[in-house]
Design an enzyme around this catalytic site. Structure first.
Site, short mmCIF file in Angstrom:
data_model
loop_
_atom_site.label_atom_id
_atom_site.label_comp_id
_atom_site.label_asym_id
_atom_site.label_seq_id
_atom_site.Cartn_x
_atom_site.Cartn_y
_atom_site.Cartn_z
N SER A 91 0.86 -1.19 0.00
CA SER A 91 0.00 0.00 0.00
C SER A 91 0.89 1.24 0.00
CB SER A 91 -0.85 -0.03 1.29
OG SER A 91 -1.36 1.24 1.61
N TYR A 116 -3.43 -0.89 10.00
CA TYR A 116 -3.24 -0.99 8.55
C TYR A 116 -1.82 -0.56 8.17
CZ TYR A 116 -4.49 -0.73 3.58
OH TYR A 116 -4.54 -0.92 2.22
#
Ligand code: NAP
Length: 254
Positions: free
Chosen positions: A146, A159
């Site tokens: 990401s 996350y």
């Protein structure tokens, strides 16, 4: 010829979280390049399976909860081998995100995200690598990173930690598995329009702030990621190992 290096005929790919969104696009892309595909998800996978069957490729759907990879992973890989005859490509795509400020972030949110996004890819990769080593014909493992593998973000501590961790795990796996002809790389998508990002797209201020920072001037789509997964799954990338490839409309360059 160079385009032949991108062909996946005769290969078996496993894609987690492939019932919808980016995972569905990865699964279809791999099938378009010639692979048979095992889908893994908790949601129905009929739509993805139909797209792959329409391409004339074999498909199997394994319903599994990836929140406990230690238990689920060996059974998933065994089921794929039983149904499709082996494993050549693994895409660890399934992922979740929980938004809550750092000082209030619950243990449940932290643990849930770390389990699905980091621990399960570890256990699935371990089970797949063991199978690939036993097959003796190498393999490709693709983790999904990401922008938060490179940046901290806000409101998403689990996350960010999981995606930073997956980038590091990708490098470790490359180091240990290269001797077996297994390449491990990661794709770091930028801001892609899926369910995962719906809450921030529906927040006008956040949406505008993000769009203003993307040099490409638009959100990405799952289709923008299809060529990257075929590249990293195919012999075209045989000398790439341990790399995290950003497909981000220029976000990281800004
Ligand atoms: P998505 O639309 O939420 O799809 C994720 C898929 O994974 C869903 O089908 C989901 O099922 C499944 N999944 C989640 N938890 C699971 C579990 N415990 N067991 C089995 N399946 C599970 O997400 P996406 O946007 O396509 O994201 C895919 C990957 O790309 C994730 O790793 C994400 O972190 C990464 N990524 C996305 C973006 C973005 O902008 N969208 C950017 C960077 C990275 P449920 O419906 O049950 O949750």
């Amino acid at each position: 010829m160079i385009l032949d290096l991108f062909k996946l005929d005769g290969k078996v790919a496993v894609v987690t979280g492939s019932g919808r969104g980016i995972g569905q696009a990865y699964a279809v892309a791999l099938a378009e390049a010639g692979a048979d595909v095992a889908l893994v998800d908790v949601i129905p996978m009929d739509e993805t399976a139909a797209k792959i069957e329409a391409l004339g490729r074999k498909v199997c759907a394994v319903t599994a909860d990836l929140s406990n990879g230690e238990t689920a992973a060996p059974a998933i890989i065994a089921e794929v081998v039983k149904q499709l005859g082996g494993v050549d490509i693994l895409v660890n795509n399934a992922g979740i995100i929980r938004r809550e400020p750092f000082t209030e972030h619950s243990a449940k949110n932290w643990n849930d995200v770390l389990s699905v996004n980091l621990s399960t890819p570890f256990f699935l990769s371990q089970a797949a690598a063991r199978q690939m080593i036993a097959q003796g014909r190498g393999g490709k493992i693709i983790n999904i990173a990401s922008m938060l593998s490179f940046q901290g973000g806000i409101l998403v501590p689990g996350y960010a930690a999981s995606k930073g961790g997956i980038k590091s795990l990708t490098m470790l796996m490359a180091n240990e598995l290269a001797a077996h002809g297994i390449c491990t790389n990661a794709i770091a998508p930028g801001y892609i329009a899926t369910e995962n990002t719906r809450p921030i797209r529906e927040n006008p201020a956040r949406n505008e702030a993000i769009l203003n920072r993307i040099p490409a001037g638009r959100w990405g789509t799952p289709e923008d990621l299809m060529s990257a997964v075929v590249f990293l799954a195919s012999p075209a990338s045989d000398y790439m190992n341990g790399h995290t490839l950003a497909v981000d409309g220029g976000w990281l360059a800004r």
